[in-house]
Design an enzyme around this catalytic site. Structure first.
Site, PDB file in Angstrom:
ATOM      1  N   ASP A  47      -4.109 -35.907 -27.037  1.00 59.82           N
ATOM      2  CA  ASP A  47      -3.317 -34.772 -27.512  1.00 59.82           C
ATOM      3  C   ASP A  47      -2.467 -34.218 -26.393  1.00 59.82           C
ATOM      4  O   ASP A  47      -1.345 -33.803 -26.584  1.00 59.82           O
ATOM      5  CB  ASP A  47      -4.252 -33.657 -27.988  1.00 59.82           C
ATOM      6  CG  ASP A  47      -4.815 -34.005 -29.346  1.00 59.82           C
ATOM      7  OD1 ASP A  47      -4.368 -35.013 -29.913  1.00 59.82           O
ATOM      8  OD2 ASP A  47      -5.709 -33.270 -29.806  1.00 59.82           O
ATOM      9  N   PRO A 233       8.079   3.723  -3.586  1.00 57.10           N
ATOM     10  CA  PRO A 233       7.288   4.877  -3.167  1.00 57.10           C
ATOM     11  C   PRO A 233       6.756   4.807  -1.737  1.00 57.10           C
ATOM     12  O   PRO A 233       6.236   5.797  -1.242  1.00 57.10           O
ATOM     13  CB  PRO A 233       6.130   4.881  -4.164  1.00 57.10           C
ATOM     14  CG  PRO A 233       6.018   3.479  -4.646  1.00 57.10           C
ATOM     15  CD  PRO A 233       7.377   2.856  -4.540  1.00 57.10           C
ATOM     16  N   ASP A 256      16.634   9.087   3.174  1.00 55.01           N
ATOM     17  CA  ASP A 256      15.907  10.321   2.877  1.00 55.01           C
ATOM     18  C   ASP A 256      14.596  10.381   3.634  1.00 55.01           C
ATOM     19  O   ASP A 256      14.088   9.360   4.062  1.00 55.01           O
ATOM     20  CB  ASP A 256      15.517  10.312   1.395  1.00 55.01           C
ATOM     21  CG  ASP A 256      16.614  10.828   0.530  1.00 55.01           C
ATOM     22  OD1 ASP A 256      17.622  11.254   1.075  1.00 55.01           O
ATOM     23  OD2 ASP A 256      16.432  10.793  -0.708  1.00 55.01           O
ATOM     24  N   LYS A 278      15.712  15.443   3.096  1.00 57.40           N
ATOM     25  CA  LYS A 278      15.601  16.824   2.647  1.00 57.40           C
ATOM     26  C   LYS A 278      14.159  17.277   2.761  1.00 57.40           C
ATOM     27  O   LYS A 278      13.299  16.778   2.065  1.00 57.40           O
ATOM     28  CB  LYS A 278      16.036  16.925   1.190  1.00 57.40           C
ATOM     29  CG  LYS A 278      17.470  16.608   0.986  1.00 57.40           C
ATOM     30  CD  LYS A 278      17.800  16.722  -0.485  1.00 57.40           C
ATOM     31  CE  LYS A 278      18.749  15.624  -0.891  1.00 57.40           C
ATOM     32  NZ  LYS A 278      18.274  14.821  -1.972  1.00 57.40           N
ATOM     33  N   GLY A 309      14.043   7.330  -1.778  1.00 55.24           N
ATOM     34  CA  GLY A 309      12.659   7.046  -2.146  1.00 55.24           C
ATOM     35  C   GLY A 309      12.551   6.796  -3.650  1.00 55.24           C
ATOM     36  O   GLY A 309      13.305   7.371  -4.439  1.00 55.24           O
ATOM     37  N   GLY A 310      11.641   5.926  -4.029  1.00 55.29           N
ATOM     38  CA  GLY A 310      11.393   5.689  -5.460  1.00 55.29           C
ATOM     39  C   GLY A 310      12.586   5.061  -6.138  1.00 55.29           C
ATOM     40  O   GLY A 310      13.187   4.124  -5.638  1.00 55.29           O
ATOM     41  N   THR A 339       9.483   3.774  -9.151  1.00 55.12           N
ATOM     42  CA  THR A 339       9.386   5.224  -9.038  1.00 55.12           C
ATOM     43  C   THR A 339       7.956   5.641  -8.681  1.00 55.12           C
ATOM     44  O   THR A 339       7.000   4.890  -8.923  1.00 55.12           O
ATOM     45  CB  THR A 339       9.867   5.892 -10.343  1.00 55.12           C
ATOM     46  OG1 THR A 339       9.948   7.293 -10.120  1.00 55.12           O
ATOM     47  CG2 THR A 339       8.934   5.608 -11.510  1.00 55.12           C
ATOM     48  N   MET A 391       7.288  16.644  -7.404  1.00 51.58           N
ATOM     49  CA  MET A 391       7.587  17.864  -6.653  1.00 51.58           C
ATOM     50  C   MET A 391       6.762  19.046  -7.176  1.00 51.58           C
ATOM     51  O   MET A 391       7.263  20.166  -7.281  1.00 51.58           O
ATOM     52  CB  MET A 391       9.091  18.212  -6.755  1.00 51.58           C
ATOM     53  CG  MET A 391       9.975  17.127  -6.193  1.00 51.58           C
ATOM     54  SD  MET A 391      11.712  17.391  -6.511  1.00 51.58           S
ATOM     55  CE  MET A 391      11.907  16.741  -8.162  1.00 51.58           C
ATOM     56  N   GLY A 420       1.173   8.175  -2.054  1.00 52.05           N
ATOM     57  CA  GLY A 420       0.815   7.020  -2.867  1.00 52.05           C
ATOM     58  C   GLY A 420       1.412   5.719  -2.359  1.00 52.05           C
ATOM     59  O   GLY A 420       2.523   5.704  -1.832  1.00 52.05           O
TER      60      GLY A 420
HETATM   61  N1  SAH Z   1      13.307   9.335  -6.773  1.00 51.67           N
HETATM   62  C1  SAH Z   1      11.920   9.501  -6.454  1.00 51.67           C
HETATM   63  C2  SAH Z   1      11.438  10.901  -6.668  1.00 51.67           C
HETATM   64  C3  SAH Z   1      12.062  11.919  -5.761  1.00 51.67           C
HETATM   65  S1  SAH Z   1      11.440  13.524  -6.017  1.00 51.67           S
HETATM   66  C4  SAH Z   1      11.090   8.513  -7.285  1.00 51.67           C
HETATM   67  O1  SAH Z   1      11.620   7.881  -8.213  1.00 51.67           O
HETATM   68  O2  SAH Z   1       9.921   8.358  -6.974  1.00 51.67           O
HETATM   69  C5  SAH Z   1      10.212  13.633  -4.781  1.00 51.67           C
HETATM   70  C6  SAH Z   1       8.832  13.657  -5.380  1.00 51.67           C
HETATM   71  O3  SAH Z   1       8.420  12.353  -5.737  1.00 51.67           O
HETATM   72  C7  SAH Z   1       7.760  14.128  -4.425  1.00 51.67           C
HETATM   73  O4  SAH Z   1       7.691  15.527  -4.387  1.00 51.67           O
HETATM   74  C8  SAH Z   1       6.508  13.549  -5.054  1.00 51.67           C
HETATM   75  O5  SAH Z   1       6.094  14.311  -6.145  1.00 51.67           O
HETATM   76  C9  SAH Z   1       7.023  12.231  -5.587  1.00 51.67           C
HETATM   77  N2  SAH Z   1       6.745  11.105  -4.665  1.00 51.67           N
HETATM   78  C10 SAH Z   1       7.635  10.294  -4.093  1.00 51.67           C
HETATM   79  N3  SAH Z   1       7.021   9.356  -3.364  1.00 51.67           N
HETATM   80  C11 SAH Z   1       5.697   9.570  -3.481  1.00 51.67           C
HETATM   81  C12 SAH Z   1       4.526   8.942  -2.966  1.00 51.67           C
HETATM   82  N4  SAH Z   1       4.610   7.878  -2.163  1.00 51.67           N
HETATM   83  N5  SAH Z   1       3.328   9.444  -3.287  1.00 51.67           N
HETATM   84  C13 SAH Z   1       3.227  10.532  -4.099  1.00 51.67           C
HETATM   85  N6  SAH Z   1       4.292  11.151  -4.614  1.00 51.67           N
HETATM   86  C14 SAH Z   1       5.508  10.686  -4.323  1.00 51.67           C
END
Ligand code: SAH
Length: 466
Positions: A47, A233, A256, A278, A309-310, A339, A391, A420
Site C-alpha cells: 500500500d 517581546p 525603543d 520612551k 517592541g512587539g 506582540t 501598560m 516576558g
Molecule cells: N507594540 C508592543 C506593545 C507596546 S506597549 C507589542 O506589540 O507588544 C508597551 C507594553 O507592552 C508594556 O507596558 C507591557 O505591558 C507590554 N510588553 C511589551 N513587551 C513585554 C514583555 N517582554 N513582557 C511583558 N510585557 C511586555
C-alpha cells in the site's frame, strides 16, 4: 573532506529507488525537483508503494516496478541509485549490485556504504544552497540550514531570475569586472532586492532599468526607505526572518526602550543607532520628532530602521509614524512582530483562548489618563473572554477594582508577566481581589503584561519555562 559537493544535472536521467519506505518517498520528492525520471522498485507492491505513487502525483515521471532488484531490467539505463528499503539486508545487496555496475548509490542511513549523500537543500532556484554534515550529525546540518534560510528570503530566486535578464545589458554598459561587481552588489543588496522581496516586482524592474540607463552617473541615489519593524517581546529568536534581514541592512536605527539588547546587537556595526525610547511619562524624543526624524533620514537616502517592541501596529503608534511617511512620499515597509500578548502567553503557559474557558481575547491599554476609568468596563466584564492589558502595571489596582465594581468575579484569575520571553521573565499569579496585595512588597519589573481570565488557571499544568 569525505564528499565533494557537486550540482549534478539529472536532466533526462533515470534514478532507481529501491524500497517503498517513508524515506523512499522523501528521496523521490527531492529527485523530482530536478528533471529526472524515477523508477521505484519494490519486491512486493505494498500500500505504501502505491501511496508514494499517488502522492508524487506524477505518473509520467515515476514508474513502479515489482521486479526483484536483482533483475537486470530494473537497472536498465540507470544513472543513480538510492537504497531505501526498510530491510537492511536488501539495502546492502543493492549497494553491492550498484557498485558492480558502477552506478553511484546512496543507502539511507548508511553513509559507510554510500557513494553520495543527500544534502539539506535550500531551494531558491536558480540559486540552490546545499548543506551536509557528511552523514555524521544531521542536527548540525539543520542548524546551518536555518541560519542560511534566515538570510535567503523566499523571493531570492525571483530576484535572481529578474537580474539575470539584465546581465548582458550591464556587461555592455559597464567597463571592467570590478565596476560590474559593484553595480550588482549595490542593487542585489539594495533597494532593487528589497522591492522584489516585498513583492513590488514592477517597481524593482523600473529601478534596475533606470539604473542601467544611467550607468555613467555615480551620484548616490536619493531614495531612502523606512522599515517599520516589530522586534517581538524580547527573545531575539522570536524575530521574523524578514525583520532580521532588514535589521542587518539598515544604515540607521531608531529604537525603543522595549527593544532588547541582544536584538540591537544584530544591527550592523557601522550603522548609526538612535535611542528614541520612551520611559513612561518621560518621553526621550516626542512622537512628532520621531516622525520627522524618519522622514529626514529617508530623504537623505538612508535605509532607516524603525525598530519597535512587539508588533508595531499594536499599541505601538506605528500607524502614526507611517502616516507621516505617506504624507511626505517616503516609501516604507511594515514588518509585523510577535506582540507581547502572544509572547507572554506562550512563555508563561497561559493560552489566550481555550474551548472550555475563553472564546475571545481582548487587547486593552491600561494606560489610564490621570487614573480615571475611561474604559468601557461593562464591555470588558464578559464570561468566556480573556483580557490582556498592556501598560497596565501602574493602574493595576484601578483595573482590578473597576472590573469588580462592574460585576466581574472577585476570584477571577489574573497573572502579571514581567519581562516576558526574556531570561528574566517572572510571573505573578492571583485573583482580582488578591493580586494587589500579592505584589505589594515585590518589585515587579517593567515591562509587564496583565492577563485576566479563567485561562490563567491552566498555567499550573502548562507552564514549561520555569
Ligand atoms: N507594540 C508592543 C506593545 C507596546 S506597549 C507589542 O506589540 O507588544 C508597551 C507594553 O507592552 C508594556 O507596558 C507591557 O505591558 C507590554 N510588553 C511589551 N513587551 C513585554 C514583555 N517582554 N513582557 C511583558 N510585557 C511586555
Amino acid at each position: 573532506m569525505d564528499f565533494l559537493p557537486l550540482f549534478f544535472s539529472l536532466k533526462g536521467s533515470r534514478v532507481l529507488v529501491v524500497g517503498d519506505s517513508a524515506a523512499a518517498a522523501r528521496k523521490i520528492e527531492v529527485l523530482l525537483k530536478t528533471k529526472c525520471k524515477v523508477r521505484l522498485a519494490t519486491d512486493t507492491l505494498t500500500d505504501q508503494g502505491l501511496k508514494i505513487l499517488v502522492e508524487t502525483n506524477d505518473i509520467e515521471r515515476v514508474s513502479l516496478t515489482a521486479e526483484s532488484p536483482n533483475n537486470d531490467l530494473v537497472w536498465g539505463r540507470i544513472s543513480l541509485a538510492v537504497a531505501a528499503s526498510e530491510d537492511k539486508v536488501v539495502n546492502e545487496a543493492i549497494a553491492k549490485t550498484a557498485k558492480q555496475r558502477n552506478i553511484p548509490i546512496n543507502v539511507v542511513n548508511r553513509v559507510d556504504i554510500s557513494d553520495f549523500v543527500f544534502p539539506s537543500i535550500i531551494d531558491r532556484s536558480p540559486v540552490i544552497a546545499a548543506v551536509s554534515s557528511s552523514g555524521e550529525l544531521p542536527i548540525l546540518t539543520r542548524l546551518v540550514r536555518s541560519r542560511l534560510e534566515a538570510n535567503l528570503p523566499h523571493a531570492f530566486g525571483r530576484m535572481a531570475m529578474i537580474a539575470k535578464k539584465y546581465r548582458q545589458q550591464v556587461r555592455e554598459g559597464v567597463d571592467g569586472i570590478n565596476a560590474r561587481r559593484r553595480f550588482w552588489e549595490k542593487h542585489l543588496e539594495g533597494k532593487f532586492s528589497e522591492l522584489v522581496f516585498s513583492g513590488k516586482e514592477e517597481d524593482a524592474v523600473d529601478l534596475l532599468e533606470s539604473a542601467i540607463e544611467d550607468l555613467s552617473s555615480t551620484a548616490p541615489s536619493n531614495d531612502g526607505e523606512v522599515y517599520l519593524v516589530g522586534a517581538g517581546p524580547g527573545d531575539p529568536d522570536l524575530l521574523t526572518f524578514k525583520a532580521l534581514r532588514l535589521i542587518r541592512q539598515a544604515d540607521i536605527v531608531l529604537y525603543d526602550r522595549l527593544v532588547s539588547e541582544p536584538i540591537l546587537e544584530l544591527v550592523r556595526h557601522d550603522a548609526e543607532r538612535i535611542n528614541v525610547g520612551k520611559e513612561r511619562s518621560n518621553h526621550l524624543v516626542p512622537q512628532e520628532s520621531i516622525n520627522e526624524l524618519l522622514v529626514k533620514y529617508a530623504k537623505q537616502g538612508k535605509r532607516v530602521l524603525r525598530l519597535k517592541g512587539g508588533d508595531p501596529f499594536i499599541f505601538g503608534r506605528g500607524g502614526e509614524e507611517i502616516e507621516t511617511l505617506a504624507e511626505e512620499g517616503v516609501s516604507f515597509q511594515v514588518v509585523p512582530g510577535i506582540t507581547a500578548a502572544s509572547g507572554c502567553s506562550a512563555y508563561s503557559g497561559i493560552p489566550l483562548t481555550h474551548r472550555d474557558y475563553s472564546q475571545s481575547v481582548r487587547f486593552v491599554t491600561g494606560h489610564l489618563k490621570n487614573d480615571t476609568c475611561d474604559l468601557p468596563w461593562h464591555e470588558l466584564v464578559q464570561e468566556n473572554q480573556t483580557l490582556v492589558f498592556y501598560m497596565g502595571l501602574t493602574g493595576l489596582a484601578t483595573i482590578c477594582s473597576s472590573l469588580i465594581e462592574n460585576g466581574m468575579r472577585t476570584d477571577k484569575p489574573i497573572a502579571l508577566v514581567s519581562k516576558g520571553t526574556t531570561r528574566h521573565q517572572k510571573v505573578y499569579e492571583g485573583t482580582l481581589s488578591t493580586i494587589v496585595d500579592i505584589i505589594k512588597n515585590q518589585k515587579v519589573a517593567a515591562p509587564t503584561l496583565i492577563i485576566i481570565g479563567d485561562v490563567v488557571s491552566l498555567r499550573d499544568k502548562l507552564k514549561w519555562l520555569e
